[in-house]
Structure formats: structure tokens, C-alpha cells
Design an enzyme around this catalytic site. Structure first.
Site, mmCIF file in Angstrom:
data_model
loop_
_atom_site.group_PDB
_atom_site.id
_atom_site.type_symbol
_atom_site.label_atom_id
_atom_site.label_comp_id
_atom_site.label_asym_id
_atom_site.label_seq_id
_atom_site.Cartn_x
_atom_site.Cartn_y
_atom_site.Cartn_z
ATOM 1 N N THR A 1 0.869 -1.176 0.000
ATOM 2 C CA THR A 1 0.000 0.000 0.000
ATOM 3 C C THR A 1 0.903 1.221 0.000
ATOM 4 O O THR A 1 1.638 1.469 0.959
ATOM 5 C CB THR A 1 -0.922 0.005 1.225
ATOM 6 O OG1 THR A 1 -1.746 -1.155 1.188
ATOM 7 C CG2 THR A 1 -1.804 1.248 1.219
ATOM 8 N N LYS B 1 0.551 4.778 8.355
ATOM 9 C CA LYS B 1 1.151 5.184 7.081
ATOM 10 C C LYS B 1 0.082 5.301 5.997
ATOM 11 O O LYS B 1 0.031 6.278 5.249
ATOM 12 C CB LYS B 1 2.226 4.176 6.687
ATOM 13 C CG LYS B 1 2.837 4.371 5.308
ATOM 14 C CD LYS B 1 2.203 3.459 4.241
ATOM 15 C CE LYS B 1 2.444 1.988 4.536
ATOM 16 N NZ LYS B 1 1.872 1.115 3.477
ATOM 17 N N LYS C 1 -7.184 1.222 -2.922
ATOM 18 C CA LYS C 1 -6.787 0.784 -1.578
ATOM 19 C C LYS C 1 -7.010 1.897 -0.561
ATOM 20 O O LYS C 1 -7.374 1.637 0.596
ATOM 21 C CB LYS C 1 -5.323 0.337 -1.576
ATOM 22 C CG LYS C 1 -4.830 -0.179 -0.219
ATOM 23 C CD LYS C 1 -5.623 -1.379 0.281
ATOM 24 C CE LYS C 1 -5.203 -1.818 1.683
ATOM 25 N NZ LYS C 1 -3.873 -2.406 1.747
#
Length: 290
Positions: free
Chosen positions: A100, A243, A175
Site C-alpha cells: 500500500t 502510514k 486501496k
């Protein structure tokens, strides 16, 4: 085109990557490995997978290379470094990043790969350690349709829901949509369990009642039982989720949209990370209320 992909590289053998590499090997492919700590890859090497000392050495002998690492900075170094994948891979190699990461970085990698006669896809996944172990990941892909079709048989070895979302970067944007939905949902799951416990309810019975109704979600069915059991080990790390939320908030700012639910979730997760829970699973958010 499937028959041309024989030697497959895999970089990143953590909580999810280890299972994913096993599925590729079970599908009949010769697996080549690189990870920062060789000892962590030893169980896979014991299965006959082949070690390489650098990403570049791995890329030079593979027909396709998959990566699933920690942070966009890791992705950038592995792909665009002076001895990275783009610089070292043979013309015609498929490069598939399942980390990701940033949509803009995915586009940068796609363009750099194309300049070298390589084929790049961004293909982040959802499903955590359970999905990886069961080859049931949702895989969200960005890139060219012809390239997607060429590597789809390999993706199907790791996931059950494999979809091309659009051009380069589209997989990463999808995502982000996934992570935005999970973030607020996880807050709701944790608050619900805090409420149930404070009311003196039996948490197992509560979950039996609500998980098949309108409140049902993957997090409620798969992570809430871990919370009840006091098991906060990671299927997906808190530090990596922070993150991801940062990437989504940055992208949202670039698009001129405000996401207050995501911003709140990020604040709560920052708090538990600062308390030393960054290496726990995302469901450790429950600890915020303790």
C-alpha cells in the site's frame, strides 16, 4: 502469456508476504526471494525458494517480480534505486507492487518501467494475514489491461477478488478507499465493545447477535473476537495503517476534499502508537479506551 512466467521473484516476506510466496510456489513457479533480514526468510528457503542478496540480483533472473514491503520510501528505493528493479530487470519483465503506497509513486514507477521496456502494475491487497494465508485476498490493480491479463493467473493464486481498477495509480487509490472505510469502522467496532463491556454484557454473545445484522463487517467478524480474547498480535500493523491513513489524507488534500472521520481515526491511532502499540494489530485501537 502465462507460460512465459516461470521464475517469479518475491520481495518482502512478512506477515502476509510469506503466505503469498508459498501460494505462488504451489502454483508451479520457481520462487526467488529477497528481504532485508535473511533469517526471517529461512522457512521459505527451506521449502526450496532461492535467495538473492539484492533486489537487483533477483530481478535480473526473474520473469515477474512481486513486492510487498513497508513504506513508500522502501518501494521507491527498491524500484527506482540505482541498483533497483527498474535498473536491473530484463526487458519484458513484469513488476507488480502489492505494497500500500502512494498513487503518485505508482505512476512514477509505471513511467520509469515503460521507458526500460518493463511492465509495471500497482496491486495493493486487503484481507490481512487471514486472507493471505487462505489465498483469499482482495487485489486492486492499476495499470495496462494487457499486462493485467498476463499476470492475472499469478494474482489468482493469491486472491479471490482480483480486479483491474484503471490505469497506473488506480489500484493505490482504490486501496485508499478501502482504508478509509476500515478506519472509521474500526473506531466503531472498538467503541461498541467498550460500551458492551461497560454495560456488563457477555461480549461473545453480543458478537453473535450483531455480526449477522446491519452492523456486520469483516472487522467485526475477524478482529472483534481477537479483541475479546485479548489477542492484539498483528494481522496488519498499527504503524503501517497509520502510514496508509497519511497517504489517504495527503491524496484527499490534493483533491480538495475533507475527511473528518479519517482524520479522527488517524489521531486515535497516533495516540496508541505513541504508547508503544505500533507493532500490534489494527484492532489494538481498543486499548485506547483502557
Amino acid at each position: 502469456m502465462e507460460s512465459t512466467i516461470k521464475k517469479v521473484g518475491f520481495i518482502g516476506t512478512g506477515v502476509m508476504g510469506s503466505s503469498m510466496a508459498k501460494h505462488l510456489q504451489a502454483g508451479g513457479h520457481e520462487l526467488h526471494l529477497y528481504t532485508r533480514t535473511k533469517e526471517k526468510a529461512q522457512p521459505l528457503l527451506d521449502l526450496g525458494m532461492i535467495w538473492h542478496d539484492t533486489p537487483g540480483e533477483l530481478a535480473a533472473v526473474c520473469d515477474a517480480v512481486f513486492t510487498i514491503v513497508g513504506y513508500p520510501s522502501d518501494v521507491e528505493n527498491i524500484y527506482l534505486g540505482s541498483e533497483g528493479l527498474v535498473a536491473s530487470a530484463r526487458q519484458g519483465t513484469y513488476l507488480i507492487d502489492m505494497t500500500t503506497s502512494s498513487p503518485s509513486l505508482a505512476i512514477q514507477i509505471y513511467e520509469a518501467a515503460a521507458d526500460k521496456g518493463l511492465f509495471a502494475l500497482d496491486a495493493p491487497v486487503s484481507g490481512g494475514d487471514i486472507g493471505a494465508r487462505n489465498a483469499a485476498l482482495s487485489i486492486m490493480v492499476g495499470g495496462d489491461e494487457q499486462v493485467f491479463e498476463a499476470v492475472k493467473p499469478l494474482l489468482n493464486l493469491m486472491g479471490k477478488n482480483v480486479l483491474l481498477q484503471g490505469g497506473p495509480g488506480a489500484g493505490q487509490h482504490t486501496k485508499m478507499v478501502n482504508q478509509i472505510a476500515i478506519a472509521s469502522n474500526m473506531v466503531g467496532v472498538c467503541e461498541a465493545l467498550v460500551y458492551a463491556r461497560s454495560a456488563g454484557l457477555n461480549l461473545e454473545n453480543v458478537l453473535r447477535s450483531i455480526e449477522t445484522g446491519a452492523a456486520g463487517s469483516w472487522s467485526l467478524s475477524n478482529l472483534a473476537p481477537r479483541i475479546v480474547a485479548g489477542n492484539f498480535e498483528p494481522g496488519f500493523f498499527v504503524k503501517h495503517f497509520i502510514k496508509d491513513m497519511g497517504i489517504a489524507l495527503d491524496a484527499a488534500e490534493e483533491m480538495g476534499i475533507d475527511l473528518p472521520g479519517l482524520a479522527l481515526a488517524r489521531k486515535l491511532y497516533d495516540t496508541i502508537a505513541e504508547a508503544g502499540l505500533g507493532d500490534k494489530g489494527t484492532h489494538a485501537l481498543y486499548q485506547y479506551w483502557k
